[in-house]
Motif scaffolding. Structure first.
Motif, mmCIF file in Angstrom:
data_model
loop_
_atom_site.group_PDB
_atom_site.id
_atom_site.type_symbol
_atom_site.label_atom_id
_atom_site.label_comp_id
_atom_site.label_asym_id
_atom_site.label_seq_id
_atom_site.Cartn_x
_atom_site.Cartn_y
_atom_site.Cartn_z
ATOM 1 N N LYS A 520 0.867 -1.189 0.000
ATOM 2 C CA LYS A 520 0.000 0.000 0.000
ATOM 3 C C LYS A 520 0.902 1.238 0.000
ATOM 4 N N PRO A 521 0.506 2.290 -0.745
ATOM 5 C CA PRO A 521 1.383 3.464 -0.883
ATOM 6 C C PRO A 521 1.471 4.284 0.405
ATOM 7 N N VAL A 522 2.611 4.918 0.604
ATOM 8 C CA VAL A 522 2.810 5.841 1.729
ATOM 9 C C VAL A 522 3.551 7.074 1.207
ATOM 10 N N VAL A 523 3.390 8.168 1.926
ATOM 11 C CA VAL A 523 4.099 9.399 1.552
ATOM 12 C C VAL A 523 5.578 9.237 1.902
ATOM 13 N N SER A 524 6.428 9.406 0.888
ATOM 14 C CA SER A 524 7.868 9.227 1.111
ATOM 15 C C SER A 524 8.646 10.553 1.111
ATOM 16 N N ASP A 525 8.154 11.545 0.356
ATOM 17 C CA ASP A 525 8.877 12.827 0.247
ATOM 18 C C ASP A 525 7.882 13.988 0.227
ATOM 19 N N VAL A 526 8.224 15.081 0.935
ATOM 20 C CA VAL A 526 7.453 16.336 0.873
ATOM 21 C C VAL A 526 8.452 17.468 0.599
ATOM 22 N N LYS A 527 8.314 18.118 -0.547
ATOM 23 C CA LYS A 527 9.217 19.203 -0.926
ATOM 24 C C LYS A 527 8.408 20.519 -1.002
ATOM 25 N N VAL A 528 8.834 21.538 -0.260
ATOM 26 C CA VAL A 528 8.114 22.832 -0.270
ATOM 27 C C VAL A 528 8.966 23.896 -0.968
ATOM 28 N N ILE A 529 8.270 24.904 -1.567
ATOM 29 C CA ILE A 529 8.981 25.977 -2.282
ATOM 30 C C ILE A 529 8.671 27.333 -1.682
ATOM 31 N N THR A 530 7.401 27.698 -1.617
ATOM 32 C CA THR A 530 7.044 29.059 -1.214
ATOM 33 C C THR A 530 6.319 29.129 0.120
ATOM 34 N N GLN A 531 6.102 27.999 0.792
ATOM 35 C CA GLN A 531 5.379 28.016 2.060
ATOM 36 C C GLN A 531 5.898 26.919 2.982
ATOM 37 N N SER A 532 5.365 26.863 4.203
ATOM 38 C CA SER A 532 5.815 25.843 5.152
ATOM 39 C C SER A 532 5.234 24.476 4.778
ATOM 40 N N GLU A 533 5.846 23.435 5.312
ATOM 41 C CA GLU A 533 5.361 22.068 5.054
ATOM 42 C C GLU A 533 3.952 21.886 5.613
ATOM 43 N N HIS A 534 3.700 22.466 6.788
ATOM 44 C CA HIS A 534 2.379 22.344 7.408
ATOM 45 C C HIS A 534 1.310 22.983 6.510
ATOM 46 N N GLU A 535 1.618 24.140 5.947
ATOM 47 C CA GLU A 535 0.668 24.834 5.068
ATOM 48 C C GLU A 535 0.438 24.044 3.782
ATOM 49 N N LEU A 536 1.528 23.491 3.225
ATOM 50 C CA LEU A 536 1.413 22.696 2.001
ATOM 51 C C LEU A 536 0.521 21.472 2.236
ATOM 52 N N LEU A 537 0.750 20.779 3.358
ATOM 53 C CA LEU A 537 -0.049 19.582 3.673
ATOM 54 C C LEU A 537 -1.509 19.934 3.914
ATOM 55 N N SER A 538 -1.752 21.110 4.518
ATOM 56 C CA SER A 538 -3.121 21.537 4.782
ATOM 57 C C SER A 538 -3.878 21.757 3.469
ATOM 58 N N ILE A 539 -3.214 22.381 2.496
ATOM 59 C CA ILE A 539 -3.831 22.608 1.185
ATOM 60 C C ILE A 539 -4.048 21.266 0.460
ATOM 61 N N ALA A 540 -3.027 20.394 0.502
ATOM 62 C CA ALA A 540 -3.136 19.079 -0.139
ATOM 63 C C ALA A 540 -4.274 18.266 0.486
ATOM 64 N N PHE A 541 -4.370 18.345 1.832
ATOM 65 C CA PHE A 541 -5.427 17.666 2.578
ATOM 66 C C PHE A 541 -6.802 18.140 2.090
ATOM 67 N N THR A 542 -6.948 19.429 1.950
ATOM 68 C CA THR A 542 -8.231 20.005 1.525
ATOM 69 C C THR A 542 -8.581 19.580 0.100
#
Length: 816
Positions: A520-542
């Protein structure tokens, strides 16, 4: 593949099954006609038997080598009305089809004990005290058979046991027996019975040993030779009664077993005046047999212990009340309450509560597994912490542990190729040596090569040496011990054939998805450019929260694990084949693949190389951004199981030369997993038929190949391999039924242990065979110069058998 007796037949329908070794049978049409009816040794296909009679299973006590099983088979198959009798020495079980009324008496005449296996929950066994004759037993039988609620009662005066099939309570039965002047005591467990039987077995041996010692000491002191001879004769009668009686019925059923050979040697010694030798022969034989029985019983305890794992009763929830019921009476759908520290009585799903469960009895896992509502639990496992409510999903006879017991018993009943060969060898060897002994006794002195007394003595020694006991017992005890050890560690080996094959494996091919990886797939990498990782995940979550795509679900699960809060979104839209979009905080956001952002003409130069690098590693990349810029990327991939790398490393240390990975994924994914797992070779972008070709390629390179998969999707490759190994058998009935070896836990941790155990078993089997043959050869060489006495011959035979058994018993305790 060639078809072997008692081994896996790889079927064209892509499943494979165990070809059980059948025994030929005969159905005597008349008491006046006796037909020699032996078990099929594998030389030809067994004849079809039209089995229509009553069927019953018995547990046989007193067998100390496979020739005993053959004697019982022949004796029963010659009885009018018995259609088929099959004795499995490894499990100590007898299966009879036909008229079973005389079975126990016939087996007793042959020198063994047959105890019906209780297939009815209503049949209970009792000890009866106060009986002093057979008519007492008859009186109890007659009385109980007239009591309402008693279907049948059978009382044995000789054993002091009573078996009653009854629906009334145990207390009522005890009360009814008390009415006619006797005391009935329910048997609590077979262990106590076995212990008592063991003590009783040694009493006559000890007594006859004392008589022999007194006679021997007396021959040097004041005792006359007549008194010494009388003591020897009494000792011979006490120790020799059972083997002589067994020998009589063995000869009657045309079987040449060790009882016949030993009895002939002892009686012959008495005839030529060697009373001390004859008494010593019988005593050593009786002692050796008792020690062998005791040792062999240990090899069977692994299955008996499994049977005792699941509790006999359980608390069930009826409305708001708790009620205790026998597990046999509990139906599917009922709710069972399991308190902390208790064993789980039946397979089921947790509907309320959370706990950790020790699954070692089923899967061999050393660490308790956390369980929550909705998780499955298995009968016989231990509830470590919280109280739980379990909805029963399987009846007692269908639970995982019941199937394990059944499969292991079936495995122990099957002969491995080595065992089948040795049995054939022994069947030829024994008559030849017996005939040679007759030639030595009769013809050599007749033609003047020496005195009659000299050659008769040597011939008797040759008779004792003719017993192939140590040789025929060398393989089955080792196989039973190894299969029992594996079962205790959460590995099902379907028979001695597969144990032997596992010991010869030099290459193992693994399916990737769900075997080496989690599946089963899992998240292996999170790369951010213009915002924090928490903000990026919040947008992706939405963005992904409303999607049903597996990748979207993986990102949502990861965000929840990181305790990220979802934002308010509007105007959600799915862009088929590319991604999703939504308006968040008044701004339009997108989540999708690289193609989506290329079509939106979003600048990608800064991230394109990094995205391609992640994709080359076999990872799926989800790009997050707006209509004008990329804000970050999330990479998703199938991850390696935690135990995979260490398990594969141990396999290489266990003598496996090639560890191969097979996958339908692309080269990038295959290379990444192969590097992480440290496999020797990998093959990517394979269709199911391509996996078969890889197995054939490995075999053409000279390897004995095992295939590890789920037992269903990889069926063609599993069928083509020399050995099929399935994972996760505890939760999959198909895996248990189709594979040669089943790893009950859903991981590879136990595979190295299985390989090491099988190699150790092969080594011990070879040691036992060579030791047995060398001892026989030495005994043969020492006979003709006159250096081998009768008691030394017996000691070499029973002693060798005991050493072989003890050597095989090391497999019971074998650890990695």
């Amino acid at each position: 593949m060639e078809r072997e007796s008692c081994c896996s037949s790889k079927q064209s329908d892509q499943t494979f099954s165990v070809i059980k070794e059948n025994d030929s049978s005969c159905n005597n049409q008349s008491e006046d006609i006796e037909t020699d009816c032996c078990s099929n040794s594998g030389n030809s296909e067994p004849a079809e038997v039209n089995i229509q009679g009553e069927q019953q299973e018995y547990r046989i006590s007193g067998m100390d080598c496979p020739s005993c099983a053959l004697t019982i088979e022949k004796g029963l198959n010659n009885v009018n009305g018995i259609e088929k009798a099959t004795v499995h020495y490894n499990t100590g079980k007898l299966k009879v089809v036909g008229k079973v009324a005389e079975v126990e008496k016939v087996v007793q005449k042959l020198g063994f004990t047959a105890e019906p296996i209780n297939h009815s929950k209503n049949i209970k066994t009792y000890h009866v005290e106060g009986m002093d004759c057979g008519s007492c037993a008859q009186s109890i039988e007659n009385h109980l058979n007239s009591v309402a609620g008693v279907a049948n009662a059978s009382v044995s005066f000789s054993t002091g046991k009573m078996k009653v099939d009854h629906e009334i309570s145990v207390e009522d039965i005890v009360s009814e027996v008390k009415k006619i002047g006797y005391k009935a005591i329910p048997i609590e467990g077979r262990a106590k019975e076995t212990e008592a039987k063991s003590h009783n077995e040694y009493r006559p041996i000890v007594f006859s040993g004392i008589l022999i010692a007194l006679g021997f000491i007396g021959s040097f002191t004041i005792l006359s030779p007549i008194i010494s001879t009388l003591l020897y004769a009494i000792a011979m009668v006490i120790s020799g009664y059972k083997p002589v009686k067994s020998a009589f019925f063995a000869v009657k059923s045309r079987s040449l077993d060790m009882n016949v050979l030993m009895s002939a040697a002892a009686i012959g010694a008495a005839i030529i005046g060697e009373w001390f030798e004859g008494a010593t022969v019988v005593w050593l034989f009786a002692l050796g047999t008792a020690l062998q029985n005791q040792s062999i019983e240990k090899t069977r305890k692994s299955i008996q212990n499994l049977m005792e794992l699941a509790p006999a009763e359980a608390w069930i929830k009826v409305g708001s009340e708790l009620k205790k019921k026998p597990v046999e009476d509990i139906r599917v759908g009922e709710t069972v309450i399991v308190k902390p520290g208790d064993r789980i009585p039946l397979d089921g799903d947790i509907i309320e509560g959370e706990t950790s469960v020790n699954q070692a009895p089923i899967t061999g896992e050393s660490i308790p597994v956390d369980k929550n509502s909705g998780d499955s639990v298995y009968a016989g496992t231990i509830n470590e912490s919280g109280s739980i409510e379990v909805r029963v999903t399987k009846l007692v006879e269908d639970t995982a542990i019941a199937k394990i017991i059944h499969l292991v018993e079936e495995a122990q009943e099957q002969k491995a190729p080595t065992q089948a060969f040795i049995d054939k060898f022994a069947n030829i060897y024994t008559p030849i040596v017996f005939a040679l002994a007759l030639v030595v006794i009769v013809f050599l002195p007749l033609f003047g090569f020496g005195s009659w007394g000299e050659w008769i003595y040597k011939g008797l020694a040759l008779l004792v040496v003719a017993c192939p006991c140590a040789l025929v017992i060398s393989t089955p005890v080792a196989i039973v011990s190894a299969i029992g050890n594996a079962a205790k560690n959460g590995v099902l080996i379907k028979g001695g054939t597969f144990l032997e094959k596992a010991g010869a494996i030099k290459a193992i091919a693994f399916d990737k998805t769900g075997t080496l990886t989690e599946g089963k797939p899992v998240v292996s990498d999170v790369k951010v450019i213009t915002q924090s990782e928490h903000e990026l995940l919040s947008i992706a979550f939405t963005l992904e929260n409303y999607s049903t795509h597996p990748i979207a679900k993986t990102i949502v699960a990861y965000a929840k694990e990181k305790q990220v809060q979802v934002k308010q979104g509007q105007l959600f839209k799915t862009i088929t084949g590319k991604g999703v979009q939504a308006t968040i905080d008044g701004k339009l956001y997108f989540a999708g693949n690289l193609k989506l952002f290329e079509e939106l003409n979003v600048p990608l130069d800064a991230m394109k190389r990094e995205i391609q690098e992640l994709q080359s590693q076999g990872k799926t990349v989800v790009v997050i951004g707006t209509e004008t810029k990329i804000t970050g990327i999330i990479a998703v991939s199938d991850s390696l199981r935690p135990a995979t790398a260490s398990a594969l490393k141990e396999l290489k240390g266990a003598g496996v030369d090639e560890v191969v990975m097979l996958t339908g994924d692309n080269q990038g994914t295959a290379k990444r997993i192969a590097d992480e797992a440290s496999v020797t070779r990998y093959f990517a972008e394979l269709m199911p038929e391509d996996k078969v070709n890889v197995i054939k390629q490995l075999r053409s390179e000279g390897y004995h190949v095992a295939m590890v998969g789920d037992g269903i999707n990889d069926a063609p490759a599993l069928a083509t391999s020399d050995l099929g190994i399935a994972m996760g058998g505890a939760g999959t009935d198909t895996a248990m039924e189709t594979a040669d070896i089943v790893l009950m836990a859903d991981n590879l941790e136990k595979l190295p242990h299985t390989m090491k155990l099988s190699r150790k078993a092969l080594a011990i089997i070879k040691q036992n065979i060579w030791f047995s043959l060398i001892v026989k050869l030495i005994a043969f060489v020492l006979i003709f110069p006159g250096w081998l006495t009768l008691w030394m011959a017996v000691l070499s035979d029973t002693g060798a058998a005991l050493i072989v058994i003890l050597n095989a018993l090391r497999l019971v305790k074998f650890k990695e």
